[in-house]
Design an enzyme around this catalytic site. Structure first.
Site, PDB file in Angstrom:
ATOM      1  N   ASN A  42       0.637  -1.509   0.234  1.00  0.00           N
ATOM      2  CA  ASN A  42       0.067   0.020  -0.199  1.00  0.00           C
ATOM      3  C   ASN A  42       0.975   1.374   0.024  1.00  0.00           C
ATOM      4  O   ASN A  42       1.693   1.282   0.558  1.00  0.00           O
ATOM      5  CB  ASN A  42      -1.048   0.243   0.783  1.00  0.00           C
ATOM      6  CG  ASN A  42      -0.690  -0.229   2.518  1.00  0.00           C
ATOM      7  OD1 ASN A  42       0.751  -0.641   2.695  1.00  0.00           O
ATOM      8  ND2 ASN A  42      -0.866   0.277   4.038  1.00  0.00           N
ATOM      9  N   GLU A  44       0.238   5.503   0.420  1.00  0.00           N
ATOM     10  CA  GLU A  44      -0.588   6.253   0.750  1.00  0.00           C
ATOM     11  C   GLU A  44       0.078   7.506   0.378  1.00  0.00           C
ATOM     12  O   GLU A  44       0.821   8.062   0.215  1.00  0.00           O
ATOM     13  CB  GLU A  44      -0.403   6.070   2.215  1.00  0.00           C
ATOM     14  CG  GLU A  44      -0.845   4.684   2.711  1.00  0.00           C
ATOM     15  CD  GLU A  44      -1.506   5.046   4.687  1.00  0.00           C
ATOM     16  OE1 GLU A  44      -0.857   5.504   5.019  1.00  0.00           O
ATOM     17  OE2 GLU A  44      -2.489   3.822   4.876  1.00  0.00           O
ATOM     18  N   CYS A  53      -4.470   0.156  -2.235  1.00  0.00           N
ATOM     19  CA  CYS A  53      -4.082  -0.783  -1.810  1.00  0.00           C
ATOM     20  C   CYS A  53      -3.167  -1.432  -2.425  1.00  0.00           C
ATOM     21  O   CYS A  53      -2.647  -1.597  -3.663  1.00  0.00           O
ATOM     22  CB  CYS A  53      -5.055  -1.317  -1.679  1.00  0.00           C
ATOM     23  SG  CYS A  53      -6.331  -0.641  -1.045  1.00  0.00           S
ATOM     24  N   GLU A  55      -3.105  -4.511  -2.841  1.00  0.00           N
ATOM     25  CA  GLU A  55      -3.324  -5.719  -4.354  1.00  0.00           C
ATOM     26  C   GLU A  55      -3.544  -4.993  -4.947  1.00  0.00           C
ATOM     27  O   GLU A  55      -2.910  -5.895  -6.781  1.00  0.00           O
ATOM     28  CB  GLU A  55      -4.741  -6.090  -3.222  1.00  0.00           C
ATOM     29  CG  GLU A  55      -4.523  -6.861  -2.123  1.00  0.00           C
ATOM     30  CD  GLU A  55      -5.778  -5.925  -1.092  1.00  0.00           C
ATOM     31  OE1 GLU A  55      -4.774  -5.062  -1.179  1.00  0.00           O
ATOM     32  OE2 GLU A  55      -6.423  -6.500  -0.578  1.00  0.00           O
ATOM     33  N   CYS A  88     -10.210  -4.628   0.411  1.00  0.00           N
ATOM     34  CA  CYS A  88     -11.461  -4.042   0.647  1.00  0.00           C
ATOM     35  C   CYS A  88     -12.085  -4.329  -0.663  1.00  0.00           C
ATOM     36  O   CYS A  88     -12.047  -4.804  -1.509  1.00  0.00           O
ATOM     37  CB  CYS A  88     -10.626  -2.518   0.998  1.00  0.00           C
ATOM     38  SG  CYS A  88     -10.061  -2.457  -0.987  1.00  0.00           S
ATOM     39  N   CYS A  91     -10.691  -3.220  -4.202  1.00  0.00           N
ATOM     40  CA  CYS A  91     -10.400  -3.931  -4.447  1.00  0.00           C
ATOM     41  C   CYS A  91     -10.519  -4.990  -4.653  1.00  0.00           C
ATOM     42  O   CYS A  91     -10.527  -5.402  -5.812  1.00  0.00           O
ATOM     43  CB  CYS A  91      -8.861  -4.455  -2.884  1.00  0.00           C
ATOM     44  SG  CYS A  91      -7.739  -3.838  -2.892  1.00  0.00           S
TER      45      CYS A  91
HETATM   46  N1  THU Z   1      -5.073  -1.908   2.256  1.00  0.00           N
HETATM   47  C1  THU Z   1      -4.540  -2.112   1.165  1.00  0.00           C
HETATM   48  O1  THU Z   1      -3.123  -1.827   1.549  1.00  0.00           O
HETATM   49  N2  THU Z   1      -5.574  -3.094   1.367  1.00  0.00           N
HETATM   50  C2  THU Z   1      -6.534  -3.761   1.474  1.00  0.00           C
HETATM   51  O2  THU Z   1      -6.733  -4.869   1.386  1.00  0.00           O
HETATM   52  C3  THU Z   1      -6.787  -3.112   2.419  1.00  0.00           C
HETATM   53  C4  THU Z   1      -6.347  -1.932   2.626  1.00  0.00           C
HETATM   54  C5  THU Z   1      -4.516  -0.094   2.843  1.00  0.00           C
HETATM   55  C6  THU Z   1      -4.930   1.118   2.447  1.00  0.00           C
HETATM   56  C7  THU Z   1      -4.208   2.106   3.849  1.00  0.00           C
HETATM   57  O3  THU Z   1      -3.282   1.924   3.065  1.00  0.00           O
HETATM   58  C8  THU Z   1      -4.450   1.045   5.090  1.00  0.00           C
HETATM   59  O4  THU Z   1      -4.599  -0.243   4.237  1.00  0.00           O
HETATM   60  C9  THU Z   1      -5.475   1.447   6.086  1.00  0.00           C
HETATM   61  O5  THU Z   1      -6.402   1.041   4.985  1.00  0.00           O
END
Ligand code: THU
Length: 133
Positions: A42, A44, A53, A55, A88, A91
């Site tokens: 991920n 940000e 994310c 994935e 999520c 994704c």
């Molecule tokens: N996140 C992911 O990378 N994958 C997911 O399926 C759930 C959430 C990340 C997004 C964000 O950077 C952090 O987790 C908190 O939500």
């Protein structure tokens, strides 16, 4: 490459996470039929909705290297969660477009818990390009 080895790659990918806002590191590893593995973590942004994310980054990483849906075998996701980390909703929608129906999706955490699933189970009744016809 077996399930545990792919999970180990996803855990390794977590190290690439840029997550100064949530401090929640997620890693993903996408295994292709030719044995190649693409990683994602991920990434940000201070403008929160722009966060990407793990994935999706793994899938986009593979595509930017010339790989496509029919090349993909399995996708592992790892985070420091109590239960195996689940993708999520955003994704799931992207996985349903870019990752094969029969592909294995491996949810995992740092304690070694592993759960196998697939996109039909994670996103039943998905919206798809067919709906746009
Ligand atoms: N996140 C992911 O990378 N994958 C997911 O399926 C759930 C959430 C990340 C997004 C964000 O950077 C952090 O987790 C908190 O939500």
């Amino acid at each position: 490459m077996n399930k545990n080895e792919l999970v180990a790659k996803a855990i390794e990918a977590r190290k690439l996470s840029y997550s100064p806002y949530s401090n929640f590191k997620v890693g993903a590893a996408l295994l292709c039929k030719d044995g190649k593995v693409f990683l994602g973590a991920n990434v940000e942004n201070s403008s929160y909705p722009l966060c990407m994310c793990a994935e999706r980054n793994a899938l986009y990483n593979a595509m930017m290297n010339g790989y496509k849906k029919s090349d993909f075998l399995s996708l592992a996701i790892a985070a420091d969660t109590d239960e195996p980390c689940s993708p999520c909703g955003a994704c799931r929608q992207v996985i349903s477009e870019l990752f094969p129906r029969e592909g294995e999706i491996i949810l995992s955490n740092l304690k070694g818990d592993i759960k196998s699933s697939n996109i039909e189970e994670l996103l039943p009744f998905a919206f798809s390009g067919d709906d746009l016809k």
